[in-house]
Design a protein around this motif. Structure first.
Motif, PDB file in Angstrom:
ATOM      1  N   ALA A   1       0.809  -1.284  -0.161  1.00 44.31           N
ATOM      2  CA  ALA A   1       0.001  -0.025   0.095  1.00 44.31           C
ATOM      3  C   ALA A   1       0.898   1.300  -0.042  1.00 44.31           C
ATOM      4  N   PHE A   2       2.010   1.173   0.652  1.00 41.09           N
ATOM      5  CA  PHE A   2       2.974   2.309   0.965  1.00 41.09           C
ATOM      6  C   PHE A   2       3.377   2.873  -0.488  1.00 41.09           C
ATOM      7  N   ALA A   3       3.813   1.452  -1.320  1.00 45.73           N
ATOM      8  CA  ALA A   3       4.401   1.660  -2.567  1.00 45.73           C
ATOM      9  C   ALA A   3       3.281   2.219  -3.567  1.00 45.73           C
ATOM     10  N   LEU A   4       2.018   1.972  -3.459  1.00 49.10           N
ATOM     11  CA  LEU A   4       0.794   2.378  -4.325  1.00 49.10           C
ATOM     12  C   LEU A   4       0.650   3.761  -4.097  1.00 49.10           C
ATOM     13  N   VAL A   5       0.651   4.143  -2.631  1.00 54.02           N
ATOM     14  CA  VAL A   5       0.564   5.617  -2.220  1.00 54.02           C
ATOM     15  C   VAL A   5       1.500   6.475  -2.835  1.00 54.02           C
ATOM     16  N   GLU A   6       2.807   6.216  -2.613  1.00 54.21           N
ATOM     17  CA  GLU A   6       3.754   6.871  -3.001  1.00 54.21           C
ATOM     18  C   GLU A   6       3.740   7.192  -4.671  1.00 54.21           C
ATOM     19  N   ILE A   7       3.407   6.175  -5.261  1.00 56.57           N
ATOM     20  CA  ILE A   7       3.081   6.265  -6.649  1.00 56.57           C
ATOM     21  C   ILE A   7       2.150   6.795  -7.217  1.00 56.57           C
ATOM     22  N   SER A   8       0.928   7.047  -6.336  1.00 60.13           N
ATOM     23  CA  SER A   8      -0.313   7.795  -6.813  1.00 60.13           C
ATOM     24  C   SER A   8      -0.375   9.216  -6.373  1.00 60.13           C
ATOM     25  N   LEU A   9       0.228   9.528  -5.272  1.00 63.08           N
ATOM     26  CA  LEU A   9       0.307  10.787  -4.683  1.00 63.08           C
ATOM     27  C   LEU A   9       0.272  12.080  -5.418  1.00 63.08           C
ATOM     28  N   SER A  10       1.489  11.917  -6.267  1.00 62.09           N
ATOM     29  CA  SER A  10       1.691  13.092  -7.479  1.00 62.09           C
ATOM     30  C   SER A  10       0.461  13.174  -8.267  1.00 62.09           C
ATOM     31  N   TYR A  11      -0.037  12.006  -8.632  1.00 61.10           N
ATOM     32  CA  TYR A  11      -1.314  12.359  -9.515  1.00 61.10           C
ATOM     33  C   TYR A  11      -2.324  12.965  -8.685  1.00 61.10           C
ATOM     34  N   PHE A  12      -2.738  12.311  -7.644  1.00 57.92           N
ATOM     35  CA  PHE A  12      -3.660  13.119  -6.708  1.00 57.92           C
ATOM     36  C   PHE A  12      -3.349  14.414  -6.219  1.00 57.92           C
ATOM     37  N   ASN A  13      -2.256  14.755  -6.126  1.00 54.27           N
ATOM     38  CA  ASN A  13      -1.931  16.305  -5.849  1.00 54.27           C
ATOM     39  C   ASN A  13      -2.031  17.108  -6.925  1.00 54.27           C
ATOM     40  N   ASN A  14      -1.850  16.544  -8.135  1.00 56.31           N
ATOM     41  CA  ASN A  14      -2.064  17.453  -9.326  1.00 56.31           C
ATOM     42  C   ASN A  14      -3.809  17.402  -9.531  1.00 56.31           C
ATOM     43  N   LEU A  15      -4.497  16.453  -9.216  1.00 52.32           N
ATOM     44  CA  LEU A  15      -5.928  16.556  -9.565  1.00 52.32           C
ATOM     45  C   LEU A  15      -6.466  17.522  -8.515  1.00 52.32           C
ATOM     46  N   LEU A  16      -6.004  17.354  -7.297  1.00 52.28           N
ATOM     47  CA  LEU A  16      -6.740  18.130  -6.127  1.00 52.28           C
ATOM     48  C   LEU A  16      -5.925  19.407  -6.098  1.00 52.28           C
ATOM     49  N   ASN A  17      -5.011  19.847  -6.460  1.00 48.03           N
ATOM     50  CA  ASN A  17      -4.099  21.198  -6.656  1.00 48.03           C
ATOM     51  C   ASN A  17      -3.816  21.356  -5.264  1.00 48.03           C
ATOM     52  N   ILE A  18      -3.348  20.388  -4.576  1.00 51.96           N
ATOM     53  CA  ILE A  18      -2.483  20.302  -3.058  1.00 51.96           C
ATOM     54  C   ILE A  18      -1.492  19.632  -3.148  1.00 51.96           C
ATOM     55  N   LYS A  19      -0.736  19.728  -2.081  1.00 52.13           N
ATOM     56  CA  LYS A  19       0.396  18.983  -1.838  1.00 52.13           C
ATOM     57  C   LYS A  19       0.462  18.121  -0.495  1.00 52.13           C
ATOM     58  N   LEU A  20      -0.219  17.029  -0.935  1.00 55.24           N
ATOM     59  CA  LEU A  20      -0.471  15.824   0.144  1.00 55.24           C
ATOM     60  C   LEU A  20       0.964  15.047   0.152  1.00 55.24           C
ATOM     61  N   GLN A  21       1.559  14.830   1.348  1.00 52.52           N
ATOM     62  CA  GLN A  21       2.731  14.022   1.548  1.00 52.52           C
ATOM     63  C   GLN A  21       2.738  13.290   2.650  1.00 52.52           C
ATOM     64  N   ILE A  22       3.463  12.204   2.704  1.00 53.26           N
ATOM     65  CA  ILE A  22       3.381  11.481   4.203  1.00 53.26           C
ATOM     66  C   ILE A  22       4.801  11.852   4.801  1.00 53.26           C
ATOM     67  N   ASP A  23       4.450  12.402   5.900  1.00 50.21           N
ATOM     68  CA  ASP A  23       5.567  12.905   6.829  1.00 50.21           C
ATOM     69  C   ASP A  23       6.114  11.652   7.571  1.00 50.21           C
ATOM     70  N   TYR A  24       7.120  11.275   7.073  1.00 53.11           N
ATOM     71  CA  TYR A  24       7.783  10.094   7.875  1.00 53.11           C
ATOM     72  C   TYR A  24       8.433  10.399   9.220  1.00 53.11           C
ATOM     73  N   GLY A  25       8.727  11.418   9.452  1.00 50.46           N
ATOM     74  CA  GLY A  25       9.436  11.809  10.631  1.00 50.46           C
ATOM     75  C   GLY A  25       8.618  12.198  11.592  1.00 50.46           C
ATOM     76  N   ASN A  26       7.197  12.150  11.423  1.00 54.64           N
ATOM     77  CA  ASN A  26       6.246  12.291  12.525  1.00 54.64           C
ATOM     78  C   ASN A  26       5.993  11.109  13.177  1.00 54.64           C
ATOM     79  N   ILE A  27       6.287  11.254  14.463  1.00 55.72           N
ATOM     80  CA  ILE A  27       5.663  10.070  15.149  1.00 55.72           C
ATOM     81  C   ILE A  27       4.164   9.726  15.346  1.00 55.72           C
ATOM     82  N   LYS A  28       3.437  10.637  15.046  1.00 54.66           N
ATOM     83  CA  LYS A  28       1.748  10.704  15.131  1.00 54.66           C
ATOM     84  C   LYS A  28       1.526   9.758  14.092  1.00 54.66           C
ATOM     85  N   PHE A  29       2.357  10.101  12.780  1.00 53.72           N
ATOM     86  CA  PHE A  29       1.759   9.365  11.518  1.00 53.72           C
ATOM     87  C   PHE A  29       2.125   7.842  11.811  1.00 53.72           C
ATOM     88  N   TRP A  30       3.294   7.465  12.235  1.00 54.80           N
ATOM     89  CA  TRP A  30       3.390   6.030  12.600  1.00 54.80           C
ATOM     90  C   TRP A  30       2.687   5.169  13.661  1.00 54.80           C
TER      91      TRP A  30
END
Length: 791
Positions: free
Chosen positions: A345-374
């Motif tokens: 799923a991580f691989a799918l998200v990283e591959i598709s995020l750029s597409y969805f960012n262009n689609l939504l005109n925003i900058k979604l990204q995974i914050d790997y350094g955020n403990i809350k995310f993990w």
């Protein structure tokens, strides 16, 4: 024991590659879809929460009763902030600022259009932006100073230190750079690149110096010392207009939380009733549904394979394994599969995020350094793993070892029933999504295609800048545009034709009920306005340079005439602002300038020769090439005002922005609804694979006795068709309730027809039949001898 259970899990995955692939693939797609949706929800939820005391910060809203309803907006008078700071208890800071607007910033040869705000010093105390350079305690005190964001400073000065360097505002005011702040986060409601003192705004706009309670020109933000003061402060805010306007009282004020401003922007009867938060609730529900469907697949396939694992369970129980240890093993398998699915799923998200960012005109990204995310990811993975594995673990661990080892047939009636219920649940969600997505599409199409009162195609707007504001220059440019052949009609307008704003209640006329308050949109229009935008003149005449007295004339739209109850609108004397008497000379057909989903508001038009124009509206010549026409228009605009870059845009593109939220909802519903249906198909395919395998001998006997392939396919599909039909019957009322609530927010909306429900039933049945038949046809065409030769 853990190591042993892990080996067993790996062995089972390897021995059942097909089922493992379906389980891992389905869970991976479900988790990836869920993660993207949750990332988007988290992004929207975090709006305006970057500031230290965001929970104590409020936007001042005004509630005004007019046209028989309450209007709410965050536009306030310039006198509001000082009054709040001085008179309202518990207030720490109160600031007023302009809303962001575009201005020309020049340094040397660089001319950049920037989004700017004029604000007082309290603005940066309430919204504590990170200062990279400069002293936050000393900024915005002067007049000719400016604060730049980091990225804009780099654009205009490159790698040079910008502090104490100068820039020019609108080719007039030389400003010294006194500070540089970090870029304003994208997920904040107030976006800008340059911040300038309120004193500079007063210098440029002398009328802004006077304290005025009747003119709403700015945004007022208030920060309390503590939220314990909120109730008392909000109660005192209610009467602030009445205390200062005396007999002219028409409005109440209230404090609206800053961190709810973005999500709760819709007001009804003066109270916040929702907004984008409703969209986020839909996406949260969609995320949960997709994950649930993926988990249901796992449950179905695991219980369907129960007989294959019956002997394993029997032997393990016979040699002393407890039910608790078996449950642990099956749950471990489930969590292990979920872990593998999460990596995919991580691989799918990283591959598709750029597409969805262009689609939504925003900058979604995974914050790997955020403990809350993990922590959130671990919780999601464990939830999915335990949810998917719970029923199979309880069911498989319940087998009795004696019956299993004697070779007796395990009763699977209960598991079959549960599997049927789970298939129904899957297709309930799928059918709901199809119905809702169809209605969203219909509503969007209806709003886009609904007549708006003018022809927006081949219509462009050009911002009036610098010397273009001079009447002689503007008239010359209009003449040149027509002579060039690039334009068939040209006019002016006091505002972007697709934008809100410029309202007044200060209109009166003979026969007006003195207790009735009517809110009018007011706009300045130029000569040839009717012909240029392609609307209609209902009666009377248009403004024209043949009538010099038109600076004392107005025009009304149909909604205004109806609201004013004017029997003879032409020639009616209208008083504006208490003492200015104007004559109505024409009635214009209603056309949309605000929401395309709401009724057209009463509008009053004045000649733009009186107060100037903000934009030139040009109808492109249909007989000329569009590209060459645009080049010629740009050339003429640059000749008129060479010190400003040309700012033009197509009206239909600006109008399209009005549907951004609905387009976003429709697009995400389409994508993730499609994923939900695809995951359901994977589960159905796996179930059909197992069922066909189980009934191989029965099918072979039927073929020997003369059954055709079509008969056998009908037999195998019959049970699934029943389940899908039941799912649709359950889904339809749920979908109706959801979509009816969503549509209720629009005054103009499509009726809920039977078509989306027929479409949902047809699509779900076709999908089910195709999915089951793909696997079943192999068994139905197989040679019966292969299955019966050992009998």
């Amino acid at each position: 024991m853990f190591k042993l259970n892990l080996k067993i899990a790996l062995r089972n995955l390897w021995r059942n590659k097909g089922f493992s692939l379906i389980n891992i693939g389905g869970l991976a797609i479900g988790l990836a879809s869920c993660m993207i949706l949750l990332l988007y929800v988290a992004y929207e939820w975090s709006y305006d929460k970057q500031f230290t005391d965001h929970d104590k910060t409020y936007v001042v809203y005004q509630n005004a009763v007019a046209n028989g309803k309450t209007f709410s907006w965050a536009w306030t008078p310039n006198a509001m902030a000082p009054e709040v700071k001085e008179k309202i208890p518990g207030v720490k800071y109160a600031s007023h600022s302009t809303y962001p607007n575009a201005k020309l910033i020049t340094s040397g040869d660089k001319k950049l259009i920037s989004t700017v705000i004029f604000a007082d010093q309290s603005f940066v105390k309430i919204l504590d932006y990170k200062f990279i350079k400069g002293n936050p305690d000393q900024v915005l005190k002067g007049i000719n100073t400016i604060i730049l964001t980091k990225s804009f400073a780099k654009k205009i000065f490159g790698n040079e230190d910008p502090i104490n360097k100068t820039v020019t505002l609108d080719n007039q005011d030389v400003l010294k750079v006194e500070a540089v702040i970090d870029d304003v986060p994208a997920n904040t409601s107030i976006n800008f690149e340059c911040l300038m003192p309120w004193a500079l705004f007063e210098k440029k706009e002398s009328w802004a110096k006077e304290k005025n309670w009747g003119s709403n020109i700015c945004l007022t933000i208030v920060q309390l010392q503590d939220n314990k003061f909120f109730a008392e402060a909000n109660a005192d805010m209610k009467g602030i207009y009445k205390r200062n306007q005396k007999d002219k009282f028409t409005a109440d004020a209230l404090l609206h939380p800053l961190d709810k401003w973005h999500l709760y922007s819709d007001f009804e009867n003066g109270k916040s009733v929702g907004g984008k938060i409703d969209q986020l609730k839909i996406f949260l529900m969609l995320a949960f549904c997709i994950l649930l469907i993926a988990c249901v697949n796992f449950m179905n396939l695991s219980t369907a394979r129960s007989e294959r694992r019956a002997k394993e369970v029997g032997i393990r129980k016979a040699i002393g394994s407890s039910r608790k240890s078996l449950i642990s093993q099956f749950l471990l398998e489930s969590v292990f599969i979920t872990f593998i699915s999460t990596i995919l799923a991580f691989a799918l998200v990283e591959i598709s995020l750029s597409y969805f960012n262009n689609l939504l005109n925003i900058k979604l990204q995974i914050d790997y350094g955020n403990i809350k995310f993990w922590i959130a990811l671990l919780a999601l993975m464990l939830f999915a793993g335990f949810m998917a594995g719970s029923y199979p673990a309880l069911y498989l661990s319940s087998f009795e070892p004696i019956k299993v080892l004697k070779g007796l047939k395990i009763r699977t009636d209960s598991s079959v029933s549960i599997r049927k219920i789970l298939v129904v649940i899957q297709f309930v969600f799928a059918a709901c999504l199809i119905v809702c997505t169809s209605v969203i599409y219909q509503q969007l199409k209806y709003a886009k295609n609904k007549p708006i009162g003018y022809d927006k195609s081949n219509l462009i707007q050009i911002s009036v800048e610098g010397r273009m504001r001079e009447e002689s220059k503007l008239e010359l440019l209009k003449t040149q545009l027509l002579k060039s052949g690039a334009a068939s009609h040209v006019t002016t307008f006091s505002k972007d034709i697709t934008e809100n704003g410029n309202n007044t209640t200060g209109i009166s006329w003979e026969g007006k009920n003195p207790n009735e308050i009517i809110l009018f949109n007011n706009r300045g229009i130029g000569d040839n306005f009717i012909e240029t935008i392609g609307t209609e003149l209902v009666s009377g005449r248009v403004f024209s340079d043949k009538f010099p007295a038109d600076t004392n004339s107005v025009m009304l739209n149909e909604a205004a005439v109806k609201m004013m109850r004017l029997k003879n609108p032409i020639g009616a004397i209208i008083t504006w602002g208490g003492n200015t008497r104007l004559t109505n000379v024409g009635v214009v057909k209603d056309f949309v300038v605000e929401s395309a989903y709401q009724k057209v508001a009463p509008m009053i038009f004045y000649s733009s020769r009186r107060d100037g124009a903000a934009v030139i509206i040009v109808r492109l010549n249909p007989n000329q090439n569009i590209s060459s026409s645009l080049e010629k228009i740009d050339e003429l605009v640059r000749e008129t005002e060479p010190n400003y870059p040309v700012r033009r845009k197509f009206v239909d593109e600006s109008f399209e922005a009005k549907f951004q939220n609905e387009k976003l909802l429709g697009t995400l519903s389409n994508w993730f609804g499609g994923f939900a249906i695809f995951i359901s198909c994977l589960g159905l395919l796996g179930l059909a694979l197992f069922m066909a395998e189980q009934r191989k001998k029965e099918i072979s006997i039927r073929k020997v006795l003369g059954a055709s392939t079509a008969n056998i396919l009908g037999l195998l599909n019959k049970d699934f068709i029943k389940l899908v039909a039941i799912a649709n019957l359950i889904a339809f009322p749920l979908a109706y309730i959801i979509i009816n609530k969503w549509l209720s927010a629009f005054e103009y909306r499509v009726p809920i027809s039977v078509l989306p429900f027929v479409l949902a039933l047809s699509i779900s049945l076709i999908i089910a039949i195709l999915t089951v038949s793909i696997q079943s046809v192999k068994v139905a065409k197989a040679n019966p001898v292969d299955a019966l030769k050992y009998e």
